[in-house]
Design a protein around this motif. Structure first.
Motif, PDB file in Angstrom:
ATOM      1  N   HIS A   1       0.820  -1.216   0.000  1.00  0.00           N
ATOM      2  CA  HIS A   1       0.000   0.000   0.000  1.00  0.00           C
ATOM      3  C   HIS A   1       0.853   1.265   0.000  1.00  0.00           C
ATOM      4  CE1 HIS A   1      -3.202   2.792   0.921  1.00  0.00           C
ATOM      5  NE2 HIS A   1      -2.683   3.078   2.104  1.00  0.00           N
ATOM      6  N   HIS A   2       1.871   1.323   0.839  1.00  0.00           N
ATOM      7  CA  HIS A   2       2.674   2.547   0.922  1.00  0.00           C
ATOM      8  C   HIS A   2       3.517   2.765  -0.333  1.00  0.00           C
ATOM      9  CE1 HIS A   2       2.349   4.714   4.807  1.00  0.00           C
ATOM     10  NE2 HIS A   2       1.634   3.641   5.103  1.00  0.00           N
ATOM     11  N   VAL A   3       3.773   1.731  -1.077  1.00  0.00           N
ATOM     12  CA  VAL A   3       4.508   1.875  -2.335  1.00  0.00           C
ATOM     13  C   VAL A   3       3.581   2.337  -3.454  1.00  0.00           C
ATOM     14  CG1 VAL A   3       5.821   0.639  -4.108  1.00  0.00           C
ATOM     15  CG2 VAL A   3       6.225   0.164  -1.678  1.00  0.00           C
ATOM     16  N   ASN A   4       2.379   1.785  -3.509  1.00  0.00           N
ATOM     17  CA  ASN A   4       1.476   2.019  -4.640  1.00  0.00           C
ATOM     18  C   ASN A   4       0.296   2.924  -4.335  1.00  0.00           C
ATOM     19  OD1 ASN A   4       2.907   0.199  -6.400  1.00  0.00           O
ATOM     20  ND2 ASN A   4       2.024  -1.484  -5.228  1.00  0.00           N
ATOM     21  N   VAL A   5       0.270   3.546  -3.163  1.00  0.00           N
ATOM     22  CA  VAL A   5      -0.884   4.339  -2.756  1.00  0.00           C
ATOM     23  C   VAL A   5      -1.264   5.369  -3.814  1.00  0.00           C
ATOM     24  CG1 VAL A   5       0.516   6.066  -1.515  1.00  0.00           C
ATOM     25  CG2 VAL A   5      -1.864   5.675  -0.847  1.00  0.00           C
ATOM     26  N   SER A   6      -2.560   5.552  -3.972  1.00  0.00           N
ATOM     27  CA  SER A   6      -3.128   6.533  -4.909  1.00  0.00           C
ATOM     28  C   SER A   6      -2.712   6.268  -6.349  1.00  0.00           C
ATOM     29  CB  SER A   6      -2.738   7.964  -4.488  1.00  0.00           C
ATOM     30  OG  SER A   6      -3.284   8.264  -3.223  1.00  0.00           O
ATOM     31  N   THR A   7      -2.587   4.984  -6.695  1.00  0.00           N
ATOM     32  CA  THR A   7      -2.386   4.568  -8.083  1.00  0.00           C
ATOM     33  C   THR A   7      -3.334   3.400  -8.353  1.00  0.00           C
ATOM     34  OG1 THR A   7      -0.730   2.803  -7.731  1.00  0.00           O
ATOM     35  CG2 THR A   7       0.078   5.090  -7.814  1.00  0.00           C
ATOM     36  N   PRO A   8      -3.578   3.073  -9.629  1.00  0.00           N
ATOM     37  CA  PRO A   8      -4.459   1.939  -9.936  1.00  0.00           C
ATOM     38  C   PRO A   8      -3.917   0.598  -9.451  1.00  0.00           C
ATOM     39  CG  PRO A   8      -4.236   3.371 -11.831  1.00  0.00           C
ATOM     40  CD  PRO A   8      -3.225   3.838 -10.839  1.00  0.00           C
ATOM     41  N   GLU A   9      -2.606   0.528  -9.142  1.00  0.00           N
ATOM     42  CA  GLU A   9      -2.012  -0.714  -8.659  1.00  0.00           C
ATOM     43  C   GLU A   9      -2.391  -1.033  -7.219  1.00  0.00           C
ATOM     44  OE1 GLU A   9      -0.109   1.503 -10.579  1.00  0.00           O
ATOM     45  OE2 GLU A   9      -0.487   0.160 -12.279  1.00  0.00           O
TER      46      GLU A   9
END
Length: 377
Positions: free
Chosen positions: A172-180
């Protein structure tokens, strides 16, 4: 209400105010006590639910926002070095586990409740385990000391959601606020469309990330060093212990409160990131996560209940920062109420969209393409 207080006074107030987490925890035995001999015993089991989701949103509006940030040069190093704040978060662990066991005993031994009373009890305990337990676990799993890591994992095992320990920090902290990121809700997405995908992603992605970590060490995924195996085994032991101690009702109670706690977590995820996107750069990467990529809620009361979780914008910008020194930013997107009120609103998608969609559109004024995932294709 507190806007006129100096930051120094607010820090003193909050140092004591963080103990307010005891209110919902103590509300569990109190609601049982008040139900005994009452003409409406089943209604009392819903007492904690009523306080959290009806009374607290009103009090948030009355008490208002927290205007104070600690001074970076003089106050932040002092606050971060005080063991008091760390001990306060760790103290929640034995008290919450004690409340959980007590709740199982009450559930299996009380004969004055019908199904509605039992449902209220499960949801009330699950609310406390989700709102306080998972919030504290979230704080602890972001820290490096082994004691805090283990304490956070123990709380998550008690609600059968150990995957959050791995997926949240490394996914989550890597991809937050992205479609991933399945924990970042999309613009115009309803809560009920969000939840199934969030549940499944949390579980699957945690195993994928842990398998990758072990593979880099030359180890198979099914290895004793896979921490998920240990934490899920602990959840199974919890279930077995409740079943042996309190029978099938104890097992039902344990699984029910866990389901409520996990659902509450994912609803909070929905609220925290609704409709926000990190821009995709020319090189195909996403811009760095800042305090502009999560919704902020600076209402004092629920921030005290939730150990500053609502200063979520700063948390995503500085994930290792301890709860007592998280900052409020005026230019972060702002929620109109605390998390308790926003959770209730999210349960009714038409009302949620009526309140939140205009805020998202206003935040992206001039960049309306940000509201569509097509920009990331």
């Amino acid at each position: 209400m507190f806007a006129s207080l100096s930051p120094a006074w607010m820090l003193r107030l909050k140092k004591v105010g963080y103990w307010i987490w005891l209110v919902p925890v103590l509300g569990i035995p109190l609601s049982y006590h008040w139900s005994q001999g009452s003409d409406r015993p089943n209604a009392w089991t819903w007492f904690v639910i009523g306080v959290v989701f009806l009374v607290i949103p009103l009090l948030d509006a009355i008490v208002g926002r927290d205007p104070a940030n600690p001074d970076e040069a003089s106050e932040v190093p002092l606050l971060e070095g005080q063991a008091y704040y760390r001990l306060l978060s760790l103290l929640t662990v034995p008290l919450l586990l004690g409340m959980l066991v007590y709740g199982g005993w009450v559930f299996s031994h009380t004969e004055t409740w019908d199904w509605s009373g039992r449902l209220g009890w499960i949801l009330s305990v699950g609310t406390v385990m989700g709102a306080i337990g998972i919030t504290v676990a979230h704080e602890l799993i972001h820290k490096d000391p082994a004691l805090e890591q283990c304490a956070g994992g123990l709380l998550l095992a008690a609600v059968c959601y150990a995957g959050f320990k791995v997926e949240h920090v490394r996914g989550h902290h890597v991809n937050v606020s992205t479609p991933e990121d399945a924990s970042s809700s999309r613009y115009d997405q309803s809560l009920y469309a969000f939840l199934p995908h969030a549940y499944a992603h949390n579980f699957r992605n945690a195993w994928r990330l842990e398998a990758q970590r072990l593979r880099r060490k030359g180890l198979p995924a099914l290895h004793w060093r896979n921490e998920l195996i240990g934490w899920y085994a602990l959840s199974a032991l919890f279930l077995l212990a409740f079943g042996l101690a309190f029978g099938w009702l104890g097992a039902l109670y344990f699984l029910g409160q866990a389901a409520m706690a996990c659902t509450l977590l994912e609803i909070v995820n929905y609220v925290e990131h609704y409709g926000l996107h990190r821009r995709k750069l020319a090189d195909g990467r996403y811009e760095r996560t800042t305090h502009e990529h999560s919704w902020n809620s600076n209402f004092l009361l629920t921030n005290l209940f939730l150990f500053h979780l609502q200063r979520h914008s700063d948390h995503h910008a500085s994930a290792k920062r301890r709860y007592q020194v998280l900052r409020h930013y005026d230019d972060s997107p702002q929620l109109p109420n605390g998390y308790a009120g926003m959770i209730v609103l999210a349960l009714f998608p038409p009302l949620w969209r009526a309140v939140m969609n205009p805020r998202v559109r206003a935040y992206y004024a001039g960049e309306e393409y940000q509201l569509s995932d097509d920009q990331h294709a």
